[in-house]
Design a protein around this motif. Structure first.
Motif, PDB file in Angstrom:
ATOM      1  N   LEU A  46     -16.689 -41.017  41.712  1.00 16.35           N
ATOM      2  CA  LEU A  46     -17.220 -42.104  40.889  1.00 16.35           C
ATOM      3  C   LEU A  46     -18.720 -41.945  40.611  1.00 16.35           C
ATOM      4  O   LEU A  46     -19.184 -42.255  39.512  1.00 16.35           O
ATOM      5  CB  LEU A  46     -16.925 -43.454  41.545  1.00 16.35           C
ATOM      6  CG  LEU A  46     -15.434 -43.803  41.643  1.00 16.35           C
ATOM      7  CD1 LEU A  46     -15.235 -45.081  42.438  1.00 16.35           C
ATOM      8  CD2 LEU A  46     -14.807 -43.912  40.270  1.00 16.35           C
ATOM      9  N   TRP A  48     -20.221 -39.035  40.407  1.00 22.70           N
ATOM     10  CA  TRP A  48     -20.263 -37.964  39.409  1.00 22.70           C
ATOM     11  C   TRP A  48     -19.986 -38.517  38.017  1.00 22.70           C
ATOM     12  O   TRP A  48     -20.705 -38.203  37.062  1.00 22.70           O
ATOM     13  CB  TRP A  48     -19.238 -36.880  39.741  1.00 22.70           C
ATOM     14  CG  TRP A  48     -19.065 -35.897  38.622  1.00 22.70           C
ATOM     15  CD1 TRP A  48     -19.858 -34.823  38.340  1.00 22.70           C
ATOM     16  CD2 TRP A  48     -18.062 -35.944  37.603  1.00 22.70           C
ATOM     17  NE1 TRP A  48     -19.392 -34.185  37.207  1.00 22.70           N
ATOM     18  CE2 TRP A  48     -18.292 -34.858  36.741  1.00 22.70           C
ATOM     19  CE3 TRP A  48     -16.989 -36.792  37.342  1.00 22.70           C
ATOM     20  CZ2 TRP A  48     -17.487 -34.599  35.639  1.00 22.70           C
ATOM     21  CZ3 TRP A  48     -16.181 -36.536  36.246  1.00 22.70           C
ATOM     22  CH2 TRP A  48     -16.437 -35.453  35.408  1.00 22.70           C
ATOM     23  N   ALA A  49     -18.961 -39.356  37.891  1.00 29.22           N
ATOM     24  CA  ALA A  49     -18.618 -39.934  36.590  1.00 29.22           C
ATOM     25  C   ALA A  49     -19.760 -40.801  36.062  1.00 29.22           C
ATOM     26  O   ALA A  49     -20.077 -40.766  34.865  1.00 29.22           O
ATOM     27  CB  ALA A  49     -17.340 -40.761  36.697  1.00 29.22           C
ATOM     28  N   SER A  53     -21.845 -39.912  32.689  1.00 31.99           N
ATOM     29  CA  SER A  53     -21.747 -40.882  31.597  1.00 31.99           C
ATOM     30  C   SER A  53     -23.113 -41.410  31.168  1.00 31.99           C
ATOM     31  O   SER A  53     -23.262 -41.885  30.037  1.00 31.99           O
ATOM     32  CB  SER A  53     -20.850 -42.046  32.002  1.00 31.99           C
ATOM     33  OG  SER A  53     -21.458 -42.824  33.008  1.00 31.99           O
ATOM     34  N   VAL A  63     -16.298 -38.994  29.532  1.00 34.71           N
ATOM     35  CA  VAL A  63     -15.872 -39.631  30.774  1.00 34.71           C
ATOM     36  C   VAL A  63     -14.889 -40.761  30.474  1.00 34.71           C
ATOM     37  O   VAL A  63     -13.881 -40.933  31.170  1.00 34.71           O
ATOM     38  CB  VAL A  63     -17.094 -40.145  31.577  1.00 34.71           C
ATOM     39  CG1 VAL A  63     -16.664 -41.014  32.742  1.00 34.71           C
ATOM     40  CG2 VAL A  63     -17.921 -38.979  32.077  1.00 34.71           C
ATOM     41  N   GLN A  64     -15.159 -41.492  29.418  1.00 35.51           N
ATOM     42  CA  GLN A  64     -14.267 -42.581  29.039  1.00 35.51           C
ATOM     43  C   GLN A  64     -12.878 -42.048  28.682  1.00 35.51           C
ATOM     44  O   GLN A  64     -11.866 -42.627  29.063  1.00 35.51           O
ATOM     45  CB  GLN A  64     -14.852 -43.357  27.864  1.00 35.51           C
ATOM     46  CG  GLN A  64     -14.100 -44.619  27.526  1.00 35.51           C
ATOM     47  CD  GLN A  64     -14.765 -45.385  26.394  1.00 35.51           C
ATOM     48  OE1 GLN A  64     -15.530 -44.819  25.619  1.00 35.51           O
ATOM     49  NE2 GLN A  64     -14.469 -46.659  26.310  1.00 35.51           N
ATOM     50  N   PHE A  67     -10.911 -41.156  31.828  1.00 37.38           N
ATOM     51  CA  PHE A  67     -10.449 -42.277  32.633  1.00 37.38           C
ATOM     52  C   PHE A  67      -9.434 -43.171  31.926  1.00 37.38           C
ATOM     53  O   PHE A  67      -9.080 -44.223  32.453  1.00 37.38           O
ATOM     54  CB  PHE A  67     -11.641 -43.113  33.105  1.00 37.38           C
ATOM     55  CG  PHE A  67     -12.321 -42.532  34.312  1.00 37.38           C
ATOM     56  CD1 PHE A  67     -11.979 -42.935  35.585  1.00 37.38           C
ATOM     57  CD2 PHE A  67     -13.290 -41.552  34.175  1.00 37.38           C
ATOM     58  CE1 PHE A  67     -12.598 -42.397  36.697  1.00 37.38           C
ATOM     59  CE2 PHE A  67     -13.910 -41.004  35.279  1.00 37.38           C
ATOM     60  CZ  PHE A  67     -13.568 -41.421  36.546  1.00 37.38           C
ATOM     61  N   ALA A  72      -5.538 -40.590  35.455  1.00 40.90           N
ATOM     62  CA  ALA A  72      -6.760 -41.256  35.922  1.00 40.90           C
ATOM     63  C   ALA A  72      -6.452 -42.663  36.422  1.00 40.90           C
ATOM     64  O   ALA A  72      -7.042 -43.127  37.405  1.00 40.90           O
ATOM     65  CB  ALA A  72      -7.784 -41.298  34.798  1.00 40.90           C
TER      66      ALA A  72
END
Length: 130
Positions: A46, A48-49, A53, A63-64, A67, A72
């Motif tokens: 999380l 990293w994301a 982002s 990233v969106q 997920f 995801a």
């Protein structure tokens, strides 16, 4: 060979590990540790994301898109399930630190209650995600 002593080792040859059963409190403790490790790995994912982002609008869109897939959502569901179990088991351990639920019967019952509440919260997380 003068003076040597032969020692015969008395040990089981075949162990039947299928007959070993752990009490609910022991399983709860082991799962609490496993859920903690899962959350540690999840925090890395999380963070990293979040870092990716925040770099640019294109990276945010990437990233969106990562997920929004079913895989995801499954990972997010697993993270939420591990978090809810870890939270409930942690509260159980803190109550035990206060001197309650320390007996075998009440400790097993509280562990089973944590299992049931985790299943309920996991189902609610699944409904929320999908």
């Amino acid at each position: 060979m003068k003076g040597t002593t032969i020692v015969k080792k008395q040990r089981p040859v075949n162990l039947d590990l299928t007959t070993i059963s752990f009490p609910a409190a022991a399983i709860s403790s082991i799962l609490h540790r496993i859920s903690g490790v899962i959350m540690l790995v999840a925090i890395g994912l999380l963070v990293w994301a979040l870092a990716v982002s925040l770099q640019s609008a294109n990276d945010f869109a990437m990233v969106q898109s990562l997920f929004t897939g079913w895989f995801a959502k499954f990972i997010a569901w697993g993270i939420l399930t591990a978090f809810s179990y870890h939270l409930l088991a942690g509260v159980r351990h803190m109550v035990m630190d206060l001197g309650y639920w320390e007996e075998i019967k009440s400790g097993g019952l509280s562990a089973k209650l944590v299992f049931v509440l985790t299943v309920v919260l996991s189902a609610l997380a699944g409904v929320w995600l999908w």
